[in-house]
Design a protein around this motif. Structure first.
Motif, PDB file in Angstrom:
ATOM      1  N   ARG A  21     -15.598  63.243 121.676  1.00 17.65           N
ATOM      2  CA  ARG A  21     -15.677  61.658 121.594  1.00 17.65           C
ATOM      3  C   ARG A  21     -14.688  61.068 122.567  1.00 17.65           C
ATOM      4  NH1 ARG A  21     -19.989  59.712 118.893  1.00 17.65           N
ATOM      5  NH2 ARG A  21     -20.537  60.898 117.052  1.00 17.65           N
ATOM      6  N   THR A  22     -14.963  59.928 122.887  1.00 17.69           N
ATOM      7  CA  THR A  22     -13.845  59.148 123.990  1.00 17.69           C
ATOM      8  C   THR A  22     -12.455  59.360 123.607  1.00 17.69           C
ATOM      9  OG1 THR A  22     -15.761  57.686 124.709  1.00 17.69           O
ATOM     10  CG2 THR A  22     -13.285  57.186 125.157  1.00 17.69           C
ATOM     11  N   HIS A  23     -12.128  59.022 122.334  1.00 17.53           N
ATOM     12  CA  HIS A  23     -10.585  59.455 122.063  1.00 17.53           C
ATOM     13  C   HIS A  23     -10.243  60.797 122.121  1.00 17.53           C
ATOM     14  CE1 HIS A  23     -12.364  60.862 118.070  1.00 17.53           C
ATOM     15  NE2 HIS A  23     -11.211  61.352 117.908  1.00 17.53           N
ATOM     16  N   GLU A  24     -11.059  61.582 121.898  1.00 17.61           N
ATOM     17  CA  GLU A  24     -10.430  63.100 122.232  1.00 17.61           C
ATOM     18  C   GLU A  24     -10.345  63.364 123.663  1.00 17.61           C
ATOM     19  OE1 GLU A  24     -12.562  65.815 119.084  1.00 17.61           O
ATOM     20  OE2 GLU A  24     -14.039  64.564 120.240  1.00 17.61           O
ATOM     21  N   VAL A  25     -11.199  62.559 124.588  1.00 18.04           N
ATOM     22  CA  VAL A  25     -10.778  62.919 126.078  1.00 18.04           C
ATOM     23  C   VAL A  25      -9.760  62.027 126.522  1.00 18.04           C
ATOM     24  CG1 VAL A  25     -12.013  62.258 128.408  1.00 18.04           C
ATOM     25  CG2 VAL A  25     -13.423  63.338 126.454  1.00 18.04           C
ATOM     26  N   GLU A  26      -9.483  60.866 126.096  1.00 11.65           N
ATOM     27  CA  GLU A  26      -8.328  60.002 126.368  1.00 11.65           C
ATOM     28  C   GLU A  26      -7.041  60.664 125.959  1.00 11.65           C
ATOM     29  OE1 GLU A  26      -9.846  55.559 125.833  1.00 11.65           O
ATOM     30  OE2 GLU A  26      -9.254  56.608 124.050  1.00 11.65           O
ATOM     31  N   ALA A  27      -7.228  61.665 124.885  1.00  9.24           N
ATOM     32  CA  ALA A  27      -6.048  62.027 124.208  1.00  9.24           C
ATOM     33  C   ALA A  27      -5.719  63.319 125.239  1.00  9.24           C
ATOM     34  CB  ALA A  27      -6.117  62.835 122.822  1.00  9.24           C
ATOM     35  N   ARG A  28      -6.617  63.910 126.203  1.00  9.06           N
ATOM     36  CA  ARG A  28      -6.212  64.803 127.117  1.00  9.06           C
ATOM     37  C   ARG A  28      -5.939  64.571 128.516  1.00  9.06           C
ATOM     38  NH1 ARG A  28     -10.648  69.722 125.349  1.00  9.06           N
ATOM     39  NH2 ARG A  28     -10.361  69.357 123.078  1.00  9.06           N
ATOM     40  N   GLY A  29      -6.367  63.228 128.864  1.00  6.56           N
ATOM     41  CA  GLY A  29      -6.120  63.011 130.257  1.00  6.56           C
ATOM     42  C   GLY A  29      -6.948  61.714 130.495  1.00  6.56           C
ATOM     43  N   THR A  30      -7.315  61.864 131.929  1.00  9.23           N
ATOM     44  CA  THR A  30      -8.015  60.589 132.690  1.00  9.23           C
ATOM     45  C   THR A  30      -9.344  60.998 133.063  1.00  9.23           C
ATOM     46  OG1 THR A  30      -7.022  61.054 134.767  1.00  9.23           O
ATOM     47  CG2 THR A  30      -5.994  59.364 133.075  1.00  9.23           C
ATOM     48  N   TRP A  31     -10.102  60.291 133.634  1.00  8.06           N
ATOM     49  CA  TRP A  31     -11.452  60.506 134.179  1.00  8.06           C
ATOM     50  C   TRP A  31     -11.826  59.623 135.478  1.00  8.06           C
ATOM     51  CZ3 TRP A  31     -11.373  58.431 129.021  1.00  8.06           C
ATOM     52  CH2 TRP A  31     -11.517  57.211 129.047  1.00  8.06           C
ATOM     53  N   ASP A  32     -12.822  60.110 136.023  1.00  3.28           N
ATOM     54  CA  ASP A  32     -12.974  59.389 137.517  1.00  3.28           C
ATOM     55  C   ASP A  32     -14.623  59.021 137.112  1.00  3.28           C
ATOM     56  OD1 ASP A  32     -11.068  60.158 139.066  1.00  3.28           O
ATOM     57  OD2 ASP A  32     -11.732  61.778 139.730  1.00  3.28           O
ATOM     58  N   TYR A  33     -14.859  57.888 137.952  1.00  2.00           N
ATOM     59  CA  TYR A  33     -16.243  57.075 137.708  1.00  2.00           C
ATOM     60  C   TYR A  33     -17.132  57.194 138.965  1.00  2.00           C
ATOM     61  CZ  TYR A  33     -19.768  53.647 137.525  1.00  2.00           C
ATOM     62  OH  TYR A  33     -21.006  52.892 137.600  1.00  2.00           O
ATOM     63  N   CYS A  34     -18.180  57.652 139.074  1.00  2.00           N
ATOM     64  CA  CYS A  34     -19.269  57.968 139.929  1.00  2.00           C
ATOM     65  C   CYS A  34     -20.358  57.055 139.926  1.00  2.00           C
ATOM     66  CB  CYS A  34     -19.584  59.367 140.112  1.00  2.00           C
ATOM     67  SG  CYS A  34     -20.461  59.459 141.586  1.00  2.00           S
ATOM     68  N   GLU A  35     -20.517  56.090 140.813  1.00  2.00           N
ATOM     69  CA  GLU A  35     -22.098  55.223 140.854  1.00  2.00           C
ATOM     70  C   GLU A  35     -23.016  55.978 141.302  1.00  2.00           C
ATOM     71  OE1 GLU A  35     -22.067  51.085 141.997  1.00  2.00           O
ATOM     72  OE2 GLU A  35     -19.790  50.930 141.648  1.00  2.00           O
TER      73      GLU A  35
END
Length: 84
Positions: A21-35
């Motif tokens: 879930r997003t909260h689990e990803v947020e707890a581990r770090g950040t992410w990049d976005y690709c269009e």
């Protein structure tokens, strides 16, 4: 459309396939976005994204707004043919 990809390696909780879930990803770090680029012939494409050992999710862009899923997938199986 777009793809988010974590900036950290996902090592679990499972050895092969993980749904986070997003909260689990947020707890581990950040992410990049690709269009995604839309072609005049009706095709869509993104730059090739190395998703091995990374969490990824799909986003939809509409009229300047961005809506992303709350579920991320991470593939850790290291099968032959995986790109890493």
């Amino acid at each position: 459309m777009g793809i988010d990809r974590s900036n950290f390696t996902v090592t679990g909780p499972n050895a092969d396939h993980n749904w986070l879930r997003t909260h689990e990803v947020e707890a581990r770090g950040t992410w990049d976005y690709c269009e995604v680029t839309a072609g005049s012939n009706g095709t869509y494409s993104t730059p090739r994204i190395d998703g091995a050992h990374r969490a990824v999710r799909v986003c939809i862009l509409h009229n300047g707004g961005r809506q992303c899923t709350n579920v991320w997938y991470a593939d850790n199986d290291d099968d032959s043919g995986d790109w890493s």
